[in-house]
Enzyme design. Sequence first.
Site, PDB file in Angstrom:
ATOM      1  N   ALA A 227       0.831  -1.207   0.000  1.00  0.00           N
ATOM      2  CA  ALA A 227       0.000   0.000   0.000  1.00  0.00           C
ATOM      3  C   ALA A 227       0.864   1.256   0.000  1.00  0.00           C
ATOM      4  O   ALA A 227       1.306   1.712  -1.050  1.00  0.00           O
ATOM      5  CB  ALA A 227      -0.936  -0.036   1.205  1.00  0.00           C
ATOM      6  N   ARG A 228       1.122   1.813   1.171  1.00  0.00           N
ATOM      7  CA  ARG A 228       1.967   2.993   1.316  1.00  0.00           C
ATOM      8  C   ARG A 228       2.870   2.805   2.529  1.00  0.00           C
ATOM      9  O   ARG A 228       2.433   2.300   3.569  1.00  0.00           O
ATOM     10  CB  ARG A 228       1.120   4.266   1.483  1.00  0.00           C
ATOM     11  CG  ARG A 228       0.390   4.714   0.218  1.00  0.00           C
ATOM     12  CD  ARG A 228       1.342   5.195  -0.850  1.00  0.00           C
ATOM     13  NE  ARG A 228       0.672   5.733  -2.028  1.00  0.00           N
ATOM     14  CZ  ARG A 228       0.316   5.013  -3.084  1.00  0.00           C
ATOM     15  NH1 ARG A 228       0.570   3.720  -3.103  1.00  0.00           N
ATOM     16  NH2 ARG A 228      -0.273   5.583  -4.120  1.00  0.00           N
ATOM     17  N   ASP A 252       7.000  -3.685  -0.415  1.00  0.00           N
ATOM     18  CA  ASP A 252       7.092  -3.101  -1.746  1.00  0.00           C
ATOM     19  C   ASP A 252       7.078  -1.580  -1.668  1.00  0.00           C
ATOM     20  O   ASP A 252       7.286  -0.901  -2.665  1.00  0.00           O
ATOM     21  CB  ASP A 252       5.934  -3.594  -2.630  1.00  0.00           C
ATOM     22  CG  ASP A 252       6.076  -3.132  -4.072  1.00  0.00           C
ATOM     23  OD1 ASP A 252       7.159  -3.359  -4.656  1.00  0.00           O
ATOM     24  OD2 ASP A 252       5.117  -2.537  -4.613  1.00  0.00           O
ATOM     25  N   GLU A 257      11.165   6.823  -0.153  1.00  0.00           N
ATOM     26  CA  GLU A 257      11.474   6.140  -1.416  1.00  0.00           C
ATOM     27  C   GLU A 257      12.253   7.082  -2.333  1.00  0.00           C
ATOM     28  O   GLU A 257      11.846   8.230  -2.515  1.00  0.00           O
ATOM     29  CB  GLU A 257      10.187   5.674  -2.087  1.00  0.00           C
ATOM     30  CG  GLU A 257       9.445   4.641  -1.257  1.00  0.00           C
ATOM     31  CD  GLU A 257       8.197   4.107  -1.940  1.00  0.00           C
ATOM     32  OE1 GLU A 257       7.916   4.489  -3.102  1.00  0.00           O
ATOM     33  OE2 GLU A 257       7.487   3.289  -1.324  1.00  0.00           O
ATOM     34  N   HIS A 276       8.821  -0.722  -4.980  1.00  0.00           N
ATOM     35  CA  HIS A 276       7.487  -0.204  -5.291  1.00  0.00           C
ATOM     36  C   HIS A 276       7.091  -0.554  -6.731  1.00  0.00           C
ATOM     37  O   HIS A 276       6.672   0.309  -7.507  1.00  0.00           O
ATOM     38  CB  HIS A 276       7.426   1.310  -5.073  1.00  0.00           C
ATOM     39  CG  HIS A 276       6.041   1.783  -4.721  1.00  0.00           C
ATOM     40  ND1 HIS A 276       5.802   2.878  -3.938  1.00  0.00           N
ATOM     41  CD2 HIS A 276       4.810   1.294  -5.043  1.00  0.00           C
ATOM     42  CE1 HIS A 276       4.489   3.063  -3.804  1.00  0.00           C
ATOM     43  NE2 HIS A 276       3.876   2.113  -4.465  1.00  0.00           N
ATOM     44  N   SER A 278       5.160  -3.586  -7.460  1.00  0.00           N
ATOM     45  CA  SER A 278       4.176  -4.667  -7.493  1.00  0.00           C
ATOM     46  C   SER A 278       3.027  -4.389  -8.461  1.00  0.00           C
ATOM     47  O   SER A 278       2.376  -5.313  -8.935  1.00  0.00           O
ATOM     48  CB  SER A 278       3.622  -4.938  -6.093  1.00  0.00           C
ATOM     49  OG  SER A 278       2.914  -3.820  -5.595  1.00  0.00           O
TER      50      SER A 278
END
Length: 315
Positions: A227-228, A252, A257, A276, A278
């Site tokens: 998600a986040r 992920d 980031e 990140h 996915s």
Amino acid sequence: MKLILPVEVADDLLPHLPSEAVVVRVDNEGNLDSDATDAEVYLSWFFLKSTALHKVLVAAPQLRWHQATNAGVNHILTPLYLERDITLTNAAGVHAIPIAEFVMTFMLAHAKQLPQLYTLQVQQHWQRDFQISELYDKTVLIIGAGGIGQEIASRAKAFGMRVYGSRRHPQPLANFDKVVGVNEWRWLLAEADYVVIATPLTWETKGMIDADILRFMRPSAYLINIARGTIVDEVALQKALQENWIAGAALDTVFTEPLPPDSPLWKLPNVFITPHCSGHSPRAKERSLSLFLENLTRYRRGEPLRNVVDKNAGY
């Protein structure tokens, strides 16, 4: 009708637009190739920057509808954006299949000890005496039983797993054994072998996976976040992983980031980190454009749009 379209896909969309449509192209920095003062429709593209978004808002004071290509829109709902009366629709469902497949990959990698098997292959070492488990009869708790959560559930159920989920308005859903309300999932943690974070980032969910939640999980439980990153208290997670409060995590998405090179997460043996990615798929563009064109038809007919965002709820 004037539309603002990303330079990446404007030419792909042109043959499918109504004859009276006038197109203004926008690049990823928010630069427009012509006047947008009377534009009413805006399609933003992947990796939208807030600076680019704000340029468009200033240049297009008559915007009425904005189609985003992300499911999560926390980066869009800035104070400047919320001042405007713009209908925002997101891309819920567009990335659900690849993300669900990635979640199953994470679970299988953990259950089948794939990192250790890869290491043994590199070492040319034949070893069989370590724990390999099944997904069958395991329990997965999906926090956020929306489009992505439901795609995960269908795949988990095919593996013979028990599937629990949570959502803002709980209701029976296909492939879920149980669906509870937004705060009731905490009482299911003690039963979960896998906990998947698939909820949007809102003021309510920010930092909700904290030390107390991680302490409440089973020592054998595996956390997956697609998600986040800011939904998880990263300092608490690092401690939980280092001290084996939980078995491990697949991330992920992380707080910062790209993940800084000096982050302890890189070196923890019980963490699987992916950049990140996915939701990446060669079909993402096709699905995004299809959703936009369907909503454009609905918009022109005055029909309800798909995936309208509740700006107060944040998704």
